[in-house]
Design an enzyme around this catalytic site. Sequence first.
Site, short mmCIF file in Angstrom:
data_model
loop_
_atom_site.label_atom_id
_atom_site.label_comp_id
_atom_site.label_asym_id
_atom_site.label_seq_id
_atom_site.Cartn_x
_atom_site.Cartn_y
_atom_site.Cartn_z
N TYR A 143 7.63 -15.49 29.84
CA TYR A 143 8.64 -16.08 29.09
C TYR A 143 8.73 -15.57 27.76
O TYR A 143 7.80 -15.44 27.02
CB TYR A 143 7.99 -17.37 29.05
CG TYR A 143 8.93 -18.50 28.30
CD1 TYR A 143 10.22 -18.29 28.21
CD2 TYR A 143 8.28 -19.60 27.82
CE1 TYR A 143 10.87 -19.36 27.65
CE2 TYR A 143 8.88 -20.53 26.94
CZ TYR A 143 10.52 -20.63 26.74
OH TYR A 143 11.04 -21.57 26.16
N LYS A 171 11.96 -14.95 32.18
CA LYS A 171 12.63 -16.07 31.53
C LYS A 171 13.10 -15.60 30.39
O LYS A 171 12.09 -15.39 29.45
CB LYS A 171 12.02 -17.52 31.61
CG LYS A 171 12.82 -18.45 31.01
CD LYS A 171 12.46 -19.76 30.74
CE LYS A 171 13.32 -20.73 29.98
NZ LYS A 171 12.58 -22.12 29.73
#
Length: 311
Positions: A143, A171
């Site tokens: 992330y 992400k």
Amino acid sequence: MNVKTPHPAIGGNWASLLLPIAADDSIEFDKLGEEIDILIDAGVDGIYSNGTAGEFHNQTEEEFDRIQAMLAERCKASSMPFVIGACQPDPLIMLNRISRAAALNPRAIQVILPDWWPLSDAEAADFLKRAADVACGIPLILYNPPHAKRVLSPKALGMLCAAAPAVIGIKLADGDASWYAEARRHLSGLSLLVPGHHLATGIKEGVATGSFSNVACLSPRGAQAWTVSMRDELDAALDLERRICTFMDAHIVPFRQEFGYSNAALDKLLSAIGNWGPVGTRLRFPYRSIDMAEAVRLRGIALSELPDLFP
């Protein structure tokens, strides 16, 4: 070009698990279970826990374990794919979370780079290698949001993930045409999860595999139908994306830019506007929450401007 070892791709419309918070700052676990059941019934492609909107930074370890156990139990009973976010700014706490998450056998485990002091490239690779060891074969998703201490370019992400093959997806925020060109060049073979309100563009550009989606915060069923439509009706999906972005820019983003609310507050506002579950807008102290009256005010606007998302 970065080529990964084969793992099932993480793609489609993934819904964020949001924490229902009581007035005394406790997590309302009965409502959390109800929320999971609603998301499963909505038929989303998967559910992920402990993103920023899941307030991973503001939980005890006992609460972390209880949240993940509840998610795993209910998702396994219904064959719903799930990803556990083991994110934590402290690297030792995060490694311990990864170890405990791995025991629940999620599709993947999401991690961040330790966040109090930015890591060098070599330190980041070392951390992800250690995380992979602790995950015991469960793949990792990195992330790297815009508010990370280091926001890495596609080239830097490609080099980092090549050094840590257990990372199968990222992400991240997307960008302009040049960003997409760089992503195609350096991030081939990775599952790329772009912001939900940009998913149709990411699909059109041949880069995105899916999203851990803020649009699913607004309407899990609507976001799922929209994602499915991208396979055969991409032009219509792009038109809806333009209207979603217009709604976000006019009615949601100002809460951050003008009033300083966090991204988690915005995602909980979206959930309350959609009115699909028992989440509410309350964040845990010391973070400030957007008043529920704003969600009620914006609900009619959302229904009028984005009827496609509310079948």
